[in-house]
Design an enzyme around this catalytic site. Structure first.
Site, PDB file in Angstrom:
ATOM      1  N   THR A  33     -49.031 -77.203 116.232  1.00 54.22           N
ATOM      2  CA  THR A  33     -48.678 -75.793 116.406  1.00 54.22           C
ATOM      3  C   THR A  33     -47.209 -75.599 116.033  1.00 54.22           C
ATOM      4  O   THR A  33     -46.441 -75.005 116.782  1.00 54.22           O
ATOM      5  CB  THR A  33     -48.929 -75.325 117.856  1.00 54.22           C
ATOM      6  N   GLY A  34     -46.787 -76.111 114.866  1.00 53.06           N
ATOM      7  CA  GLY A  34     -45.424 -76.087 114.332  1.00 53.06           C
ATOM      8  C   GLY A  34     -44.512 -75.065 114.958  1.00 53.06           C
ATOM      9  O   GLY A  34     -43.502 -75.399 115.504  1.00 53.06           O
ATOM     10  N   THR A  35     -44.745 -73.864 114.900  1.00 52.46           N
ATOM     11  CA  THR A  35     -44.551 -72.759 115.834  1.00 52.46           C
ATOM     12  C   THR A  35     -43.168 -72.251 116.182  1.00 52.46           C
ATOM     13  O   THR A  35     -42.167 -72.927 115.975  1.00 52.46           O
ATOM     14  CB  THR A  35     -45.262 -73.086 117.166  1.00 52.46           C
ATOM     15  N   THR A  36     -43.157 -71.037 116.726  1.00 54.29           N
ATOM     16  CA  THR A  36     -42.003 -70.463 117.422  1.00 54.29           C
ATOM     17  C   THR A  36     -42.523 -69.817 118.703  1.00 54.29           C
ATOM     18  O   THR A  36     -43.429 -68.988 118.652  1.00 54.29           O
ATOM     19  CB  THR A  36     -41.293 -69.402 116.572  1.00 54.29           C
ATOM     20  N   LYS A  67     -51.304 -69.081 121.206  1.00 54.68           N
ATOM     21  CA  LYS A  67     -50.458 -70.111 121.817  1.00 54.68           C
ATOM     22  C   LYS A  67     -49.961 -69.697 123.206  1.00 54.68           C
ATOM     23  O   LYS A  67     -49.189 -70.430 123.822  1.00 54.68           O
ATOM     24  CB  LYS A  67     -49.272 -70.417 120.904  1.00 54.68           C
TER      25      LYS A  67
END
EC number: 3.4.25.1
Length: 239
Positions: A33-36, A67
């Site tokens: 979930t590489g994500t921010t 998420k």
């Protein structure tokens, strides 16, 4: 000298030669979930937000991942890192917190939920790739935000950011945040920060999911592509 490609933890190394060497990297990578992710405390509650992109190597496995994971009625967590690891930890904490609430016959504290995340992430710190933000509301402390980064440390903050896209917005959130922000201001602040990160970070993207948690309950909303804040890039006039 031929370079040896090393895949993500928990997967076999990618071969340096042969037919498998030219296979797409997403065949050898775990789902991430590489994500921010982000959470902000306001007077009476908290606001959480996250992008929705899930990647497997350079391949976008899911464009609309959620998420923002509910842990209890008024406690949520934002997940970043390995999708499998963070989902497993969130499920385990949800299970434990549910029993804890039944034993006490009252809603659990946000601090209790954060402590359970901290304990699990610290105990298995060598095996997990999980960075988690826990936020929610309880009758004792009101709105609270806790950050549990990789390694298992726990710290309470007025706001927290995490994930691969967070490195692009530290300056923005430090300059923009102020005490006493309203729920609406926190929602806009979170949406702007996530939009800025999504513009720069290749592992963040998709839609923006927001949640506002207060005593009355949880309010959730989704900002689609045409609703995400846009920031123009200044260009020099032609000579």
């Amino acid at each position: 000298m031929a370079a040896t490609l090393v895949a993500a933890r928990g997967t076999r190394p990618a071969p340096a030669w042969g037919p498998e060497a030219i296979a797409p990297d997403w065949e050898n990578r775990e789902v991430s979930t590489g994500t921010t992710i982000m959470a902000v405390q306001f007077d009476g509650g908290v606001v959480l937000g996250a992008d929705s992109r899930t990647t497997t190597g350079s391949y976008i496995a899911n464009r609309v991942t959620d998420k923002l994971t509910p842990i209890h009625d008024r406690i949520f967590c934002c997940r970043s890192g390995s999708a499998a690891d963070t989902q497993a930890v969130a499920d385990a904490v949800t299970y434990q917190l549910g029993f804890h609430s039944i034993e006490l016959n009252e809603p659990p504290l946000v601090h209790t939920a954060a402590s359970l995340f901290k304990e699990m992430c610290y105990r298995y710190r060598e095996d997990l790739m999980a960075g988690i933000i826990i936020a929610g509301w309880d009758p004792q402390e009101g709105g609270q935000v806790y950050s549990v980064p990789m390694g298992g440390m726990m710290v309470r903050q007025p706001f927290a950011i995490g994930g691969s896209g967070s490195s692009y917005i530290y300056g923005y959130v430090d300059a923009t945040y102020r005490e006493g922000m309203t729920k609406e201001e926190c929602l806009q602040f979170t949406a702007n920060a996530l939009a800025l990160a999504m513009e720069r970070d290749g592992s963040s993207g998709g839609v923006i999911r927001l949640a506002a948690i207060a005593e009355p309950g949880v309010e959730r909303q989704v900002l689609l592509g045409d609703q995400i804040p846009k920031f123009t890039i200044a260009t020099l006039p032609p000579l």
